[in-house]
Design an enzyme around this catalytic site. Structure first.
Site, PDB file in Angstrom:
ATOM      1  CG  HIS A 141      -1.923   1.139   1.186  1.00  0.00           C
ATOM      2  ND1 HIS A 141      -2.089   2.031   2.210  1.00  0.00           N
ATOM      3  CD2 HIS A 141      -2.773   1.518   0.213  1.00  0.00           C
ATOM      4  CE1 HIS A 141      -3.035   2.907   1.876  1.00  0.00           C
ATOM      5  NE2 HIS A 141      -3.466   2.615   0.676  1.00  0.00           N
ATOM      6  CG  HIS A 142       3.270   2.729  -2.492  1.00  0.00           C
ATOM      7  ND1 HIS A 142       3.954   2.578  -3.683  1.00  0.00           N
ATOM      8  CD2 HIS A 142       3.943   1.992  -1.568  1.00  0.00           C
ATOM      9  CE1 HIS A 142       5.000   1.786  -3.484  1.00  0.00           C
ATOM     10  NE2 HIS A 142       5.012   1.409  -2.211  1.00  0.00           N
ATOM     11  CD  GLU A 143      -3.418   7.980   0.477  1.00  0.00           C
ATOM     12  OE1 GLU A 143      -4.362   7.201   0.323  1.00  0.00           O
ATOM     13  OE2 GLU A 143      -3.209   8.966  -0.254  1.00  0.00           O
ATOM     14  CG  HIS A 178      -8.221   3.401  -4.328  1.00  0.00           C
ATOM     15  ND1 HIS A 178      -9.196   3.189  -3.382  1.00  0.00           N
ATOM     16  CD2 HIS A 178      -8.045   2.204  -4.944  1.00  0.00           C
ATOM     17  CE1 HIS A 178      -9.579   1.928  -3.412  1.00  0.00           C
ATOM     18  NE2 HIS A 178      -8.880   1.305  -4.339  1.00  0.00           N
ATOM     19  CD  GLU A 179      -8.164   8.112  -3.370  1.00  0.00           C
ATOM     20  OE1 GLU A 179      -6.971   7.774  -3.293  1.00  0.00           O
ATOM     21  OE2 GLU A 179      -9.078   7.520  -2.791  1.00  0.00           O
ATOM     22  CD  GLU A 191     -12.983   5.739  -0.134  1.00  0.00           C
ATOM     23  OE1 GLU A 191     -12.210   5.942   0.799  1.00  0.00           O
ATOM     24  OE2 GLU A 191     -12.755   6.110  -1.293  1.00  0.00           O
TER      25      GLU A 191
HETATM   26  C1  NOJ Z   1      -8.765   6.347  -0.056  1.00  0.00           C
HETATM   27  C2  NOJ Z   1      -8.911   4.988  -0.632  1.00  0.00           C
HETATM   28  O1  NOJ Z   1      -9.932   4.970  -1.603  1.00  0.00           O
HETATM   29  C3  NOJ Z   1      -9.195   4.026   0.492  1.00  0.00           C
HETATM   30  O2  NOJ Z   1      -9.434   2.729  -0.014  1.00  0.00           O
HETATM   31  C4  NOJ Z   1      -8.026   4.037   1.443  1.00  0.00           C
HETATM   32  O3  NOJ Z   1      -8.330   3.217   2.537  1.00  0.00           O
HETATM   33  C5  NOJ Z   1      -7.756   5.454   1.969  1.00  0.00           C
HETATM   34  N1  NOJ Z   1      -7.655   6.355   0.887  1.00  0.00           N
HETATM   35  C6  NOJ Z   1      -6.480   5.535   2.772  1.00  0.00           C
HETATM   36  O4  NOJ Z   1      -5.378   5.390   1.924  1.00  0.00           O
HETATM   37 CA    CA Z   2     -11.205   6.766  -2.597  1.00  0.00          CA
END
Ligand code: NOJ
Ligand code: CA
Length: 666
Positions: free
Chosen positions: A377-379, A447-448, A472
């Site tokens: 996971h890379h946020e 995502h996004e 979510e």
């Molecule tokens: C938004 C993502 O859509 C979601 O799946 C994720 O848990 C959160 N960001 C945190 O990164």
């Molecule tokens: Ca999202």
């Protein structure tokens, strides 16, 4: 046979005016594109069976520091081509894809002193048409700053439209509006349109180094839209270098809503992968993970007492996954930088340092010993330069640990505090991510990020993306949950852009301790049906192991494939219901998902997709007589029956309900 012809119409006005008209027809002759070239520029129009869909519409560009390339044009030459091919996908909804189309290239030049040249390439399939620009390298057209793309869509009628707004802060994460087309202002694509006898969707394909196209309402009657390019922060639209191919502008056409889902036009408009592309690490999988418990407020991404990502918790997921045929486990909040309100500040994430209490080496070792993989996971929190500075190391780190897929995200209203998520800045960045991931043998679930435009054909490690208002929102995002109709709209809208990481599979509807206003707006059977209806090659089982353990309906999630031999949308109405059937890529089994909005309904479904006359054992996961998404979402029933291919089935869907059926040949 190409039906493309060049007709010179000699029209006499005070000055002699020569309008040159070129035609392109779809292989079945139904769709007709008419291209005209004269001093007003190049225009195109589209009709189906003689009835207009798009009236003559503009083409061309304006640039910074030089005059527009749009007026006073003449045809230099035209080229035509017919194409008939069948190609094999690395993964997807269909193993083989037919690509039968006719093509017309109109090469034009200016009639004035400068004689600048460009081409418009048109392609027509039976299920839609597309066109793109080509600007060859010329002395006057070299490095260009595009300030406007003149492409318009002058719709013939005020169609019924399904749309989400552009130029807002939540990326593509909106519920869809249904309205007259004239009420839409600036909207993202795919834009889906319907009238009594026709459905259309406007989108784009092969968005590689250009801003995304928003459709902006520009005339008084409010049914002419401009291809509005999402600008850079400084207002410029696109930086291009000739020779330059624009993305394709795509107009899907059908007679009923389900036709839109049975089209491969987007993938056909993207290039095949380069011959030396390594696809050996690419494998559609099911995953679960430390995720929903954060969204429902039980756990936190932040380190400390309530930290979701712990070695012990990860092992609980791994044990469950190993015992229940789930291939991979995601852990969010695994790395340093999640303290407090991480989305409100400049990012502090490290993409190579696990947080205290979480031992990634031990977790990957344990997972491997159980035959389970880890999904990384890379946020980025929209901090692009912060992320790009670490990106090489981040992917190398994952590769060394044997982590072969990453979920990533761009939470934030603007990238780097200023750029839209849909401009050329993001398009370029995301392509760098995808290529870096590929170099390290990692599959991507973003995502996004920018909307899909079929690039997973060229770069097959682009597995899936969110770019939609997903599960979510039913958990704990600022808003309350989605409407029951949402999942019956998105297959016909966002779904046309490619796989959706919606994250279905919530079994426990009683999670309101920290989220009193949030609901999952479906019954349990509808959660199961989403595994068929919402296509994704990385498909999540989003609930917690504790909520799945011992639940007989989990057998469906264990069985349902994520890679398909063939797929067919059987019937549906946008926002009302949808029935989709898919055949497993690795067996003769078929799976059917049926979903409805808040209305309960009875559906009669023909099983003509099965081998005619062949006997199948059907396992039905369905709503119970008293199921209701609001009052009784957990009620469900399982039944079996025998059936012969071609027989009809009756399905009873509750309010917000669904049905999930497995067909195994006997
Ligand atoms: C938004 C993502 O859509 C979601 O799946 C994720 O848990 C959160 N960001 C945190 O990164
Ligand atoms: Ca999202």
């Amino acid at each position: 046979m190409s039906k493309s012809v060049l007709v010179l119409l000699l029209l006499y006005c005070s000055n002699t005016l020569v309008a040159q008209t070129h035609e392109l027809r779809s292989p079945d002759n139904k769709l007709l594109v008419t291209v005209s070239v004269d001093e007003k520029g190049v225009t195109y129009a589209l009709s189906s069976d003689g009835s207009p869909l798009i009236r003559p519409s503009n083409l061309g560009f304006s640039f910074k520091h030089q005059s527009s390339l749009a007026l006073n044009l003449t045809t230099e030459s035209v080229e035509t081509n017919n194409h008939d091919e069948r190609w094999e996908t690395v993964w997807g909804e269909r193993r083989f894809i037919e690509d039968k189309h006719n093509a017309l290239t109109v090469n034009v030049k200016e009639t004035g002193a400068s004689e600048r040249r460009f081409s418009v390439i048109f392609k027509a399939w039976n299920d839609g048409i597309a066109f793109r620009y080509f600007i060859p390298q010329q002395q006057e057209l070299n490095r260009l700053t595009i300030t406007k793309e003149h492409t318009t869509f002058a719709f013939d009628r005020n169609f019924r439209a399904w749309w989400i707004p552009a130029y807002r802060n939540q990326c593509y994460e909106y519920q869809y509006s249904e309205s007259a087309l004239s009420s839409a202002d600036a909207v993202h694509t795919p834009l889906t349109l319907e009238d009594d006898d026709v459905v259309m969707a406007i989108h784009e394909a092969a968005l590689i180094d250009y801003p995304s196209m928003v459709l902006k309402n520009i005339d008084d009657n409010q049914i002419i839209f401009n291809a509005d390019l999402v600008p850079w922060a400084n207002g410029d639209k696109a930086y291009v270098q000739t020779p330059f191919f624009s993305p394709w502008r795509v107009i899907q056409v059908g007679t009923k809503a389900a036709d839109l889902l049975n089209s491969d036009i987007l993938l056909n408009l993207n290039a095949p992968p380069a011959p030396d592309t390594n696809t050996s690490y690419i494998k559609p999988v099911k995953y679960m993970g430390i995720w929903w418990e954060m969204h429902t407020g039980e756990k936190s991404w932040s380190p400390g007492e309530n930290q979701g990502a712990t070695t012990e918790r990860a092992k609980t997921y791994i044990d469950f996954a190993a015992a229940h045929r789930i291939d991979s486990v995601l852990i969010e909040g695994w790395n340093k930088g999640w303290e407090g309100e991480w989305w409100q500040r400049k990012p502090t994430f490290s993409f190579t340092t696990p947080v205290e209490g979480f031992d990634l080496q031990e977790v990957t070792r344990y997972a491997a010993s159980k035959g389970v993989t880890i999904t990384g996971h890379h946020e980025t929190a929209a901090g692009i330069s912060w992320y790009e500075n670490q990106m090489e190391d981040a992917f190398a780190y994952y590769r060394d640990l044997g982590i072969g897929s990453v979920k990533m995200g761009y939470v934030g209203t603007r990238l780097e505090g200023k750029e839209w998520h849909h401009g050329q800045f993001m398009v370029r960045h995301f392509n760098r991510v995808v290529r870096t991931a590929a170099e390290h043998g990692v599959m991507v679930n973003a995502h996004e990020t920018i909307k899909g435009t079929g690039l997973s054909r060229t770069w097959p490690n682009i597995m899936t993306r969110e770019s939609v208002r997903g599960m979510e929102y039913n958990g704990g995002s600022p808003d309350t949950g989605n409407l029951p109709s949402h999942t019956v709209i998105i297959p016909f809208t966002r779904g046309l852009a490619g796989p959706i990481d919606f994250t279905p599979g919530i079994f426990n509807f009683d999670y309101q301790k920290h989220r009193p206003h949030n609901r999952v707006p479906t019954t349990l059977a509808k959660q199961l049906a989403l595994y068929v209806v919402l296509y994704s090659p990385l498909q999540m089982a989003a609930d917690l192991p504790e909520n799945y353990e011992g639940h007989p309906a989990f057998k469906w999630i264990e069985d349902v494939p994520v890679d398909w031999q063939s797929s067919v949308a059987l019937d549906g109405e946008i926002g009302e219901f949808l029935v989709t059937a898919r055949q497993d890529r690795h067996s003769e089994n078929w799976y059917l998902g049926a979903v409805t909005n808040h209305e309960e309904r009875q559906l009669t479904v023909s099983t003509h997709f099965l081998v005619p006359g062949k006997e199948y054992l059907v396992t039905r996961y369905e709503d119970a007589a008293d199921s209701h998404w609001r009052t009784n979402p957990s009620a469900w029933q399982m039944k079996s029956q025998r059936l012969k291919g071609g027989d009809t089935l009756k399905l009873n869907l509750a309010s917000g309900g669904g049905a999930a059926l497995q067909f195994v040949p006997l």
